[in-house]
Structure formats: C-alpha cells, structure tokens
Design an enzyme around this catalytic site. Sequence first.
Site, PDB file in Angstrom:
ATOM      1  N   GLU A 144       0.890  -1.162   0.000  1.00  0.00           N
ATOM      2  CA  GLU A 144       0.000   0.000   0.000  1.00  0.00           C
ATOM      3  C   GLU A 144       0.922   1.204   0.000  1.00  0.00           C
ATOM      4  OE1 GLU A 144      -1.315   2.823   0.412  1.00  0.00           O
ATOM      5  OE2 GLU A 144      -2.909   2.775   1.917  1.00  0.00           O
ATOM      6  N   GLU A 153       4.404   8.587  -4.046  1.00  0.00           N
ATOM      7  CA  GLU A 153       5.182   8.149  -2.888  1.00  0.00           C
ATOM      8  C   GLU A 153       6.271   7.153  -3.273  1.00  0.00           C
ATOM      9  OE1 GLU A 153       2.615   6.751   0.198  1.00  0.00           O
ATOM     10  OE2 GLU A 153       1.756   8.720   0.586  1.00  0.00           O
TER      11      GLU A 153
END
Length: 666
Positions: A144, A153
């Site tokens: 995740e 990210e």
Amino acid sequence: MKVFCGRANPTTGSVEWLEEDEHYDYHQEIARSSYADMLHDKDRNIKYYQGIRAAVSRVKDRGQKALVLDIGTGTGLLSMMAVTAGADFCYAIEVFKPMADAAVKIVEKNGFSDKIKIINKHSTEVTIGPDGDMPCRANILITELFDTELIGEGALPSYEHAHRHLVQENCEAVPHRATVYAQLVESRRMWSWNKLFPVRVQTGHGERVIVPPLELERCPGAPSVYDIQLNQVSPTDFTALSDVMPMFSVDFSKQVSSSAACHSRQFEPLASGRAQVVLSWWDIEMDPEGKIKCTMAPFWAHSDPEELQWRDHWMQCVYFLPQEEPVVQGSGLFLLAHHDDYCVWYSLQKTSPEKNGRVSPPRPVCDCQAHLLWTRPRFGEINDQDRTERYVQALRTVFTVESSAASHRLMKKIFKANHVEDKVHIIEKRPELLTSADLEGEKVSVLVGEPFFTTSLLPWHNLYFWYVRTAVDQHLGPGAVVLPQAASLHAVVVEFRDLWRIRSPCGNCEGFDVHIMDDMIKRALDFRESKEAEPHPLWEYPCRCLSEPQQILTFDFRHPVPPHPVRAEGSIELRRPGRSHGAVLWMEYHLTPDSTVSTGLLKPPDDKGDCCWNPHCKQAVYFFTSPDYGVPRGGPWTVSYTVEFHPHTGDISMDFTLSDTLEDGC
C-alpha cells in the site's frame, strides 16, 4: 538530544528553525499522519482482505507455501490479514521506526509473532539469503504505497526493485493492477487556480483593467498535482469535454518500470470549448480477474454513487494543461498522460504522437515565479473579483514594501505589464529596516495590506501585517489610514460529516486489535498537537454548525501591537443537536466599518447549520479530545474556551472544554 524544526513566526513573516525536544518530530509525524483515516477506510480494508484471501488461495492451490512480502506495512494490518487467510509466513517492511515498533507490538498482541517478521528498513535495503532479512524470495507481494496521484510516494521504484530482488517471477500481487483515468474539462473556477485573470477596477476615470504579465500568461505552470476532494466540486463548475478515459495501467504482478513514459488516448470532444483542466483518479484491482475493485472515482463517474467511500488519504487529482486550447465538438484529439518515477502531467495534441514522431515533452517548469510563490488557493483568491472590489482604493503614489526577492521580481513584472512601474516604487527591505530616505522624506498617509503572507499556515499567522504596521509606525503621518483597520478572530462549534475520522480511535479493524495504534496517536497528540489547531480547507469537508459564529478576539491595526497578551474567556452555546467534533476558527479583516473580508464563513449558517466556507482559505480546526460528545435536544449546552494572543511570538493558544453537563447528556 535536541532537533531543529521549522515553524512559522507571525512576528517576522518567515519560517524559523526552533530547537525542540528530540521526540517532537516523531510526535508531529504520528499526530498528523493518515493512519487513522486508513484504518477507518472500510472499503479499502475489505477489498484488500478479499484480494489477500484470493491470492493466498491461488498459491495454495498450486501446492506451494504462501510467503508474503508486505512493503510499507504500517500497523501490520495487511500481514495479519495474510496470516489469517492461510499464509505460511510474512515479511513486513516498515521504514519509519516508531511505526515499525508499534507494528511489532500490534502483531504480538494479536498473536501473530510466530508468523510475521517486522523489518525496519527501506525495501531497497532488504537482503535475501541465509544471513539476510529474508531466507528466500516471496511469492506474494502486498503493498500500500499509493498516494492520490498513485505514484507520488515512489510506488514505481519500490515495485521495480522488489521484482528484481525480493519476489519470485510471476508472483501474486495485491493489488494486482492499477488504472489511471482522466477527463478533460473546461472550468473557469479551476482554471482560476492556475492563471491570473485580468482584474477590472472601477475608478473615477472609468474602468481600469489590470492585466497579468505576458510571461505569466505563457508560463506552463508547475507540474505538481492539486489533490482535492473532487466530490465537493459542483458539476455546474465545469463542462466535460471528454468522457472518462483509462489512460494507463500498471500490472504489479510483473516487472514494473520506473522509467519515464507517455500514454495517449484518442477521443472526440463532447462539446466545443476551451480545454484547460484534466481531472484524474485511479482504481486498483485486487485480483487478476478484476472482480475486487477499489476506486477513487468521484460521484459522477462512480458505478454506485450511493456506496461512495469517504477517504482523505486518497482523493482526486486536478492537473492543468500548459496552456488552454480551443477544442471543437467531434474533431478528434489526443490526450497524453506523461509520467516519470514520481510525477504525472498531461498535454493535448491534434495528431497521434506515434505518427508525428514528436519527442515526449519534458515535465513543465514554472518560469514566471508565480506558481512557485503562490498556492493554488492563492491564485483563486487573487482572481476573486468580489474580494478585489473590497480592496479598491484611489491611490496617487504607492510605496510597496516587499522583503522577498522572488516576490519583488514578480511584482515588478506585473507593474510593468500595466505601465505603472513609474508610479509604484518597490522597496526590497524588511519593514523594521525602512528609513525616511526610502520614502523620499515623505510620511505615509495610507498603509494598505491584504493581508497575505506565503509563510502563513493558520489564519492568525497573517497578523504579521500588524507587526509590519508596528514596525513602520514612525513613518506614518498624522491621521494616516490603515487598511484593514482591524481584524477579529471568530469560532463556531461543528459536527463534521467525515473529517472527524482522521482523529477518531479505530479500536478494532476487520477483526484485528489496533488499540496500540490508537494509543500511539493519542500520546503524539498529547505531546503538543492536542492543544493546537490545524489548517483544513473546509469547503472540501462538509460540516454543520452546532452553534452560532462567535467573535473571540479583536485586533486594532490602527494602533501598534500591544506589549502584553490579549486573553479572552467565555462560552459558546450549542443550539443544534449533533456530534460536537471540534471548533473551527478563522479571521475576519475589517477594511472599513462597513466592509469586511472573511477567511471563514461567507454567510451565517442556515437553520440546519449548513455552512458556506471561503474556498480560497484554510480554516483552523481544533479537534476536541473526545470527538464523540453528543449534543442532545433540549439544551442549551455550552463549550467553554480560553484563547490568548501572545504578542512576543504572534501565536494564539487555546483550550476548549465541553461542560460536565454536556458529557452527562451523551
């Protein structure tokens, strides 16, 4: 050991590095994290659990042991799901040490320590082998690593490394696939977040139009995505020029590349107009068949709007084209999605990129300075004509004090574009260093400020204007007009429809005890943040006012900053039933006795408590320690407050307390 942390200083208008306790940065990270929001995201959790069960089952059906690599484990939730689903062992990687330590405790508390190993490293540092972090490669990859933009990210480099070094070829992956979607729109409102519009000013000599510099008009803007709660944007605020289009997909079960890439999609515009903005979001499919899907689609593109899941850790994206371009209904075009390892941007072409042989354009770079200095809401604020009209004043000569060199250069461009550079003199100095010679021996008759300062995080940080006024007090002439004349701090107690989730304990998440995480967040908040407000753009987060707006403090700019603190104590009566989640605070600037600019509520709440917030400003939210206090019918109930302005720091401290009577009535 001490650490240095940056904090906005309203007395100087700058960010200063202060010495803090060594645990401050850690507590700040935990207190402001999205962990609670993710744990409350039931749709996400259920879909991950379903996908993990299916992946473990497929591996077991092949007669293999299920060995899981969980990158970015956080609380260890997904690893515990995997073990419960039958995985033989999980290697859970978490680079943030306090989070890794918490994961160890959570895993132990839930009885999975013999099946889950927490590895406190970045995934690119994990080793394989008899003496390594993992004895062999995993055959199930769970991650995740996504943000609102999907790849912001570092998901692509992490997947790329994992496939090369940490997992078996053709491993199972949860999620299995991600797809990015886009829709081309025309929107004056959203375009106002990216470009300066001409400003029309009525003067004694007729209408005057202030135009932006040509350099700013031609600037492609900044490549950074503007992530917002797109569900709070009304469909009347934009015109769809295309259908929703899948732009590109990433298969996480195979080798992933982080190299730059370009993906094109041909379409025929649904309407004629000006292509300005690309709205974008993604979905993830947890299984190869695509039966288990978690989508970020806004309500108008969602397959079942009634089942729309609110979440703040994943929102939707607004991208701005380098320039607005005219499009004609039915005339074919190509929308291009470009990305590198961390960033996505879009462009529009009339011909196929394969046919014209054009090299993929580089990532846009702002060359006008404005997109580097101003936030998207700041652009919107400057383009707010109603707000501008409140500031219009007839000035013969203006001396503008601007201590920022970058702002100085941008202002000069704007003045030159409007042929007023000979009437406006920019003094590149800090206010306290201003001399009579800088003002050519003249006294200031009108002191004007918005106020807006790029370093301001909370509404009252713009009180820096008061400190500027104080610093130039000796240069003000008799009867000098100060505009705004005053400011006031206001507050209202609210019930949030969804935002409360980011501060609400989770307790049990899909059958797993995560109280340790709740306690960790609470300790972090108690360190300091529980006594501080935090900024949120409330137009994106619907709420109801349980009280009427109340003025808390006033600040008289006609006089210098007082030497002693200004304190206010009182109570706010709760007039509507609901859950009192917190207090919202904002500033109002009084230009004249009859003209006020609000950074918060734009009009009084209606009978139900529904409210309309200034969309260009962030309001300050003070979350109550116990966010589930109910306000029963038949009150009145009250919230007492103590608010104090500290002139030496320019900050405001506060404390709100729900009465014992209210607590008993829950």
